[in-house]
Every structure is written in C-alpha cells, then in structure tokens.
Design a protein around this motif. Sequence first.
Motif, PDB file in Angstrom:
ATOM      1  N   GLN A  69     -72.676  22.935 -11.244  1.00  0.00           N
ATOM      2  CA  GLN A  69     -71.380  22.459 -11.454  1.00  0.00           C
ATOM      3  C   GLN A  69     -70.468  23.612 -11.675  1.00  0.00           C
ATOM      4  O   GLN A  69     -69.451  23.491 -11.040  1.00  0.00           O
ATOM      5  N   ARG A  70     -70.846  24.485 -12.913  1.00  0.00           N
ATOM      6  CA  ARG A  70     -70.075  25.624 -12.796  1.00  0.00           C
ATOM      7  C   ARG A  70     -69.769  26.540 -11.695  1.00  0.00           C
ATOM      8  O   ARG A  70     -68.809  26.995 -11.661  1.00  0.00           O
ATOM      9  N   MET A  71     -71.030  26.668 -10.977  1.00  0.00           N
ATOM     10  CA  MET A  71     -70.956  27.548  -9.906  1.00  0.00           C
ATOM     11  C   MET A  71     -69.807  27.026  -8.951  1.00  0.00           C
ATOM     12  O   MET A  71     -69.193  27.868  -8.412  1.00  0.00           O
ATOM     13  N   TYR A 126     -74.786  14.658 -10.623  1.00  0.00           N
ATOM     14  CA  TYR A 126     -75.544  13.075 -10.994  1.00  0.00           C
ATOM     15  C   TYR A 126     -76.952  13.570 -11.122  1.00  0.00           C
ATOM     16  O   TYR A 126     -77.605  14.402 -10.567  1.00  0.00           O
ATOM     17  N   GLY A 127     -77.653  12.720 -12.096  1.00  0.00           N
ATOM     18  CA  GLY A 127     -78.971  13.194 -12.163  1.00  0.00           C
ATOM     19  C   GLY A 127     -80.077  12.238 -11.332  1.00  0.00           C
ATOM     20  O   GLY A 127     -81.049  12.761 -11.215  1.00  0.00           O
ATOM     21  N   ARG A 128     -79.377  11.266 -10.711  1.00  0.00           N
ATOM     22  CA  ARG A 128     -80.277  10.310  -9.626  1.00  0.00           C
ATOM     23  C   ARG A 128     -79.395   9.893  -8.589  1.00  0.00           C
ATOM     24  O   ARG A 128     -78.221   9.764  -8.599  1.00  0.00           O
ATOM     25  N   SER A 148     -79.826  21.218 -17.059  1.00  0.00           N
ATOM     26  CA  SER A 148     -79.417  22.600 -17.387  1.00  0.00           C
ATOM     27  C   SER A 148     -79.078  23.093 -15.972  1.00  0.00           C
ATOM     28  O   SER A 148     -77.874  23.773 -15.809  1.00  0.00           O
ATOM     29  N   LEU A 149     -79.767  22.791 -14.861  1.00  0.00           N
ATOM     30  CA  LEU A 149     -79.592  23.200 -13.671  1.00  0.00           C
ATOM     31  C   LEU A 149     -78.277  22.472 -13.158  1.00  0.00           C
ATOM     32  O   LEU A 149     -77.495  23.190 -12.318  1.00  0.00           O
TER      33      LEU A 149
END
Length: 124
Positions: free
Chosen positions: A22-24, A35-37, A16-17
Amino acid sequence: MDSHSHRILVVEDDASLRRALQRMLTAGGYQAECYGRAEDLEAVQAATCLVLDVQLPGISGPAFYARLSPPRPPAIFITAYDSPLIRQAIASAGGAMVLPKPFSGNVLLQTVAALLVESRPGAS
C-alpha cells in the motif's frame, strides 16, 4: 488519466507485506486499497488493476480472478512459490503478469505502469 485516478486493489494475506504494498503504490501516486482475503473485495470492476497473491486463505488469487465476470480489471499475481505449475494456473485463470517475491517497490510500480499501458483501450 494520471496515476492518481487509478484505483489498485491489493489482496495479500501477510499484513506487513500488505502495508508495504500500500505504501509503495501510494508513493507511486496510485489509490491503493488492501485486503487480506479475496472474499473481502467489493466493486472489483471499478478497479483499474488488481494485485493478487497466489496463495491466499480461502480462495486463491487465480481462482478468484477466474470467477470474475467480464469486463474484469487486469491483474498482477504475486507469489513466493513461482513455478511452471503456478504460472499455468495463472494463465488458465486469464492472468499473464507474475511477480515472484521478493520484488522491489520500483519493480512493482514499473509492472503496474506497464500493465495499465497494455490494458488501455486501443493499446496493442
């Protein structure tokens, strides 16, 4: 170079963050890839700036940044656990910019803009 030509790579394990970042950044006119990692990043040298969470699954943000070959893009490190020890790890990895969580979208955009001005060739 306008903000639309800046490619910002974000590594944040919280989905969610990650979407919010990305939106900001996109609303600020940047090309944001998330990416998550850290291990999932490719073509890091083609990025204008990195936004790296300090505590990630696998390799940490500072450890990942320290492993990058020069020239490496400037980085903003984000952390929910700001402390002298964390800041020392970031500095040892070659980083300088730290944003403690939580932070506002405006603070993120101001920090990215300041880092891009600071890292521009010829800037002092």
